[in-house]
Design an enzyme around this catalytic site. Structure first.
Site, PDB file in Angstrom:
ATOM      1  CD  GLU C  86      -2.786  -1.015  -0.100  1.00 39.14           C
ATOM      2  OE1 GLU C  86      -3.401   0.030  -0.384  1.00 39.14           O
ATOM      3  OE2 GLU C  86      -2.764  -2.030  -0.836  1.00 39.14           O
ATOM      4  CE  LYS C 216      -5.373 -17.359  13.960  1.00 44.83           C
ATOM      5  NZ  LYS C 216      -4.982 -18.490  13.141  1.00 44.83           N
ATOM      6  CG  ASP C 290      -1.740 -16.760  12.667  1.00 43.59           C
ATOM      7  OD1 ASP C 290      -2.141 -16.382  11.539  1.00 43.59           O
ATOM      8  OD2 ASP C 290      -2.285 -17.663  13.318  1.00 43.59           O
ATOM      9  CG  HIS C 381      -3.609   8.070  -0.037  1.00 44.15           C
ATOM     10  ND1 HIS C 381      -3.422   6.725  -0.114  1.00 44.15           N
ATOM     11  CD2 HIS C 381      -3.758   8.363   1.266  1.00 44.15           C
ATOM     12  CE1 HIS C 381      -3.483   6.195   1.092  1.00 44.15           C
ATOM     13  NE2 HIS C 381      -3.697   7.166   1.957  1.00 44.15           N
TER      14      HIS C 381
END
Lengths: 389, 389, 389, 389
Positions: C86, C216, C290, C381
């Site tokens: 990104e 999760k 993870d 951006h």
């Protein structure tokens, strides 16, 4: 088991029917029912409000005020009847109303007004559910016509759609005039669903309520999208006035509010304020509202600012205030009288009532908010409340 | 503005004081206050329950039952007084109670009982807050002793700690006997905090309430960790009985419940059931509870199963039921009588009351849940409710 | 269908096995797998990390910093590797790190450290569930002994109990050293449950996971009670420095933050900050965490204050940061190297890593928070990001 | 401090610039950066994706499948590249894909597709905010025109409005083609706000983001109203097949799911499933998505039914799946190859990718859900995972 069956009569609101039930209760329990059986209301006014009528609860009313409101529907000073058994409550709201009056009054604004019923439609697959959602949009006019045949005052504004799996949850949003409108919207939506079932070319199943209007239950969807009235009360309090009346500085008040706000974020409440349920419940009981709606109506978004000059901007937004000035319990003996105290009985008064309630809530927020900071809270409860145990 | 100031007297519950206020309200509003001024309760019982007493709200009471309870504290059949102005409510609960009675009654279990006050402590840095959290744990016995000096019946059970930034949010959890205990725990925790402030070797600031007990506001933390009573009501309903009495099959009832549950997940409620607030509010008003607590007490976890033989297991868990049988409004005229109807007035009765309330809620859930599926809901409201608008 | 079956070999990490799969994928899809098949890592290190190994994703790493940390485990300046695709992300964190460095660095504090597995136990009734909860408490030492037999480094700290209906949900909380500990706690809790099943005198059923550890998945219970590390990063920024570096005044920054906070209350997020997931994800990919745990680990409580002198206190608390410096993906080729860049590879380093991550998050919050106010966000951006579509 | 400043060059993606940074990191840390510096991607493709480029993370990719999808955009069998370091993950998804393939494949449906930016507007009072909300509606066409001037593919669909206090929070909803669209919508909304500021007759202040689009943060509002793709995957599994392949009966599977669902209600997650983040993260890394969006994209509504014949209907709805097949990281070396493996690279492919991802998630849910019931979960981790600590 047989003995305890509650006696009923054909005219179940007749004196003999009522006395029969009172006798039954006295016989099978240790209660004299002396006070419960003492009332001035006329039981023949009660059909539509209660079944198996036995008597009344006498809930003490205290009066707070004057509350100075600068609303679009409520203008001027109001005396506010509060039905409660909680010591300190009336005194605390009264104190907040005094502060706000001296600050020039509370500005109130109704932002939205809608009531809903939320059927869920079930299909064999997600694609069928999606097809139906499109059909629903195309047929909105006919559906609205079917719904509105059942009511003279309700209007179907739109149908929100929330898809998941092979189901389509909807919210049928209505304007409902001076009634709270839960029954009206139930009936209208039932008629709409009957029309849908008859006209939709394929099979569908529906339940009239899919828990997306969350009647009697607070919810995020209702807070975001309004259920009942969405109403704001605002005030800017001069720093010196707060110091003088509440014995706290506005910067301490603000710091406390920020801690309370983080606390409500972490504990995950529907209300980042202090105790809106207190004032609302007391007004709901006094004015014949459906008190169970306090579960929803007490939801609150608070927003405050400490201004550069030290003044304190405070606001409350009630996003799901469910009230009426017509229908339900509003016409009963004491309930009507309390609405009259507020000049809010009958048609065309419900937004006025909404504004007064929001202003009352704001007054109460400022009172308790200050007391906690000034550490006067426990003391006040010692004086006014029952701390016996 | 001056005119509307509410008159007060030294003995503010004396007839002259009350009449003075009634006169004042009549003069400044359009309300006759005829019924509000009609009551049998003795105003000298009201100090500690209401300020600026003006009269009473007469809330009609219907009686439902008998409710068959198989509890550890409540055993047998009960007649349940419900104070409400909402048509259908009593009839609906009554119908559910009949179903449950014929199924052998409702089993009830109190799982937990605790009331809290939740001070937040502020520091210069997160490390200081962490140090204080450790000190709090080490000094628990002294803190508990300081807290318990203010009460004869309250016991400090533990202090939960939730850290964030440079702040420590706590929950001081107490057992409070037959009182609801909000005032008791406020006073005790204030004493505890005074002791802490005096004995902690470094500087700290505290607020008595950091919105982690969320008094009068529903919250996840209270639902997880109990506020008031945590009580379960359970029943297994034979499929044939449900079909016969409610005109629905249990598999349709279950399918509807699953749709309702997903609806409550998506709309994000504090209650995946139907309308616990209805029955609880009506009992709260009747029995002198702090009705504003309905905001918290109506939170509900429902859990049901469709058994392999088609029978239907249903349960409700009320995780934050805040009630009393002593103190507050429980001793007032009609309120005490209604507690007596339930055999729940006075000391040692609060868990019995909790069980009866949970059983009432379950009966109401089953009644409304079935009516929605049987599409009898709108019809029932047409018959019993006020659908006039 | 048969054709697409993925080829496997006995030694599935051998070159032939890998090449076989690559050939298979090339044959059945339009992908050349040229770059996926280009890697320097040694496939024989991969058992325990991935099955059906095919090649690698090459995720570009940018480096931000130096980040100045004043922690208890991390002290001094760090260069922070961020793996991302990104545009603007590295530049934005870098800008925040510069600001914080010039303000004297970020203070970090680990508040708690625990990992859990959450079995749910089912019974015939609520009373049986309650009995079991008591038995669990009485037998804690034996249960802990059974759990700890399966692990050299895990310790069972306590068992939280949440009752509902006829079920008991639990959280077995462990300390887990330098491992994240999900597998360790799964294995230990399975052993504990086996012991329980064998020793509890009555019948019970359990599931190893009842969704109360929400692995999760972000959850309120994890945010309240910690999953992984609970870590705070704090800083006080001088008003002049913010003005100079970020081109905003601190009062505008604060006003914006208050609007953002109300927005997050209304939209109901797990994060009242800006974009913690950005920095954490980039560090997680780089350092072999993870990455799916970003769902939980990005949860954030932000707390800021505008000080009387205009300076700005800012803090972030990460309540469920799940990380490791040992086990899992931390030992793989590039992952280990990135941990080494931070001085965080191996035993005894996990709290240091937690502090660096929290400091990184805070730097990123301040950078984006300022850019939004200064309206430099879109511009940035446009410069760094891909705005092509 | 000076020493650690990261070296930059004018052409910051040139070999000398990259090597300069690698040298800098090696000098100031203990890391050899051997593997980080080994990559086949061409750094000149990286502007717009990363700043201060240093090298790459090599994340191992395993391939699962074939996954049989019956979608409207994805049809047939797919090999799914999963980039992960978590042992068992690929094996577990693979197992679920096998089950679903033998059951006839997974049906997928895209329900909605929208991306938003959420400016908040501030006023002096609630009434001014309400006036502005009306103005916004009246001027929608002009606002849309201003927004759409900045983009060739984005369309402004509508502007949702959420009022509170004196503020108006909005959501500008766009369709964004094959791009994820966060930057596009940021730029378009900035232009829209500039137009508004210029044309609104009274003063207003705005912030481009009021935390009502909750970029990189999961939220209820995004789950209700869609952010990115709203996509469903469904399957009906024969009871015998589940028994044979997963070693569990469907009634046990269903009972476990109901316990998990109640657990997620109580723990308050954004996901009543098992582990969607696992599969999504692995696909996001492999295919060049913005991995930080896993925080939002892993939100999930699961809905299952045990059919009268014992078969098991299972579905997942992903309400906020944020993905792209064009722009961002999708064109980088390995990322493009992985999209090609799925036949999803480039224009017109994003709904196909959404369907494959939803199907993958469902396969993973069924695999883990079964393993927990069959108590094979710990065992599987012992075999494939790293349980060393």
């Amino acid at each position: 088991m047989t003995d305890l069956r509650i006696p009923r009569e054909d005219d179940d609101y007749a004196p003999t029917a009522i006395e029969g039930r009172q006798r039954h209760v006295r016989e099978h329990t240790d209660s004299p029912l002396e006070h419960v059986a003492s009332y001035s209301l006329d039981p023949t006014t009660l059909p539509g409000n209660v079944e198996h009528f036995l008597g009344v609860a006498q809930v003490p009313i205290g009066v707070a005020g004057p509350l100075l409101v600068d609303g679009e529907h409520a203008q001027g000073e109001f005396l506010v009847p509060l039905a409660t058994t909680e010591g300190t409550l009336v005194a605390s709201y009264n104190r907040g109303m005094k502060l706000c009056r001296e600050a020039g009054g509370i500005r109130t604004t109704v932002l939205d007004d809608r009531m809903q019923r939320a059927p869920v439609f079930s299909f064999e697959s997600a694609r069928e559910a999606r097809d139906f959602a499109a059909w629903l949009e195309e047929n909105f006019d006919s559906i609205a016509a079917a719904a509105e045949e059942t009511t003279s005052s309700g209007k179907l504004l739109d149908i929100q759609r929330f898809s998941v799996s092979k189901l389509l949850y909807t919210r049928f949003n209505y304007s409902t005039g001076d009634a709270a409108g839960q029954n009206m919207t139930g009936k209208a939506t039932f008629a709409a669903c009957a029309w849908i079932k008859q006209n939709y070319p394929r099979e569908l199943h529906f339940l009239l309520e899919g828990q997306f209007a969350t009647d009697k239950k607070t919810s995020v969807v209702n807070m975001l999208h309004t259920r009942g009235k969405r109403v704001v009360a605002e005030i800017t309090l001069p720093a010196a006035l707060v110091e003088e009346q509440m014995h706290v500085s506005t910067d301490k008040l603000y710091a406390a509010r920020m801690r309370g706000q983080l606390g409500s974020i972490m504990s995950v409440t529907n209300n980042n304020g202090n105790h809106s349920a207190n004032g609302l419940t007391a007004m709901f009981i006094a004015t014949g509202q459906d008190v169970a709606n306090v579960a929803e109506s007490s939801a609150l978004y608070g927003f405050s600012e400490l201004l550069p000059n030290g003044d304190f901007y405070a606001s409350v937004t009630l996003p799901s205030l469910i009230i009426a000035t017509y229908g339900g319990g509003t016409g009963l003996a004491t309930q009507r009288e309390c609405l009259e105290v507020l000049g809010c009985y009958g048609s065309g008064k419900v937004l006025k009532l909404a504004e007064i309630m929001a202003a009352t809530v704001l007054a109460g927020e400022l009172s308790l908010g200050s007391a906690v900071v000034a550490e006067e809270w426990v003391e006040a409860h010692d004086k006014h409340g029952r701390n016996r145990p």
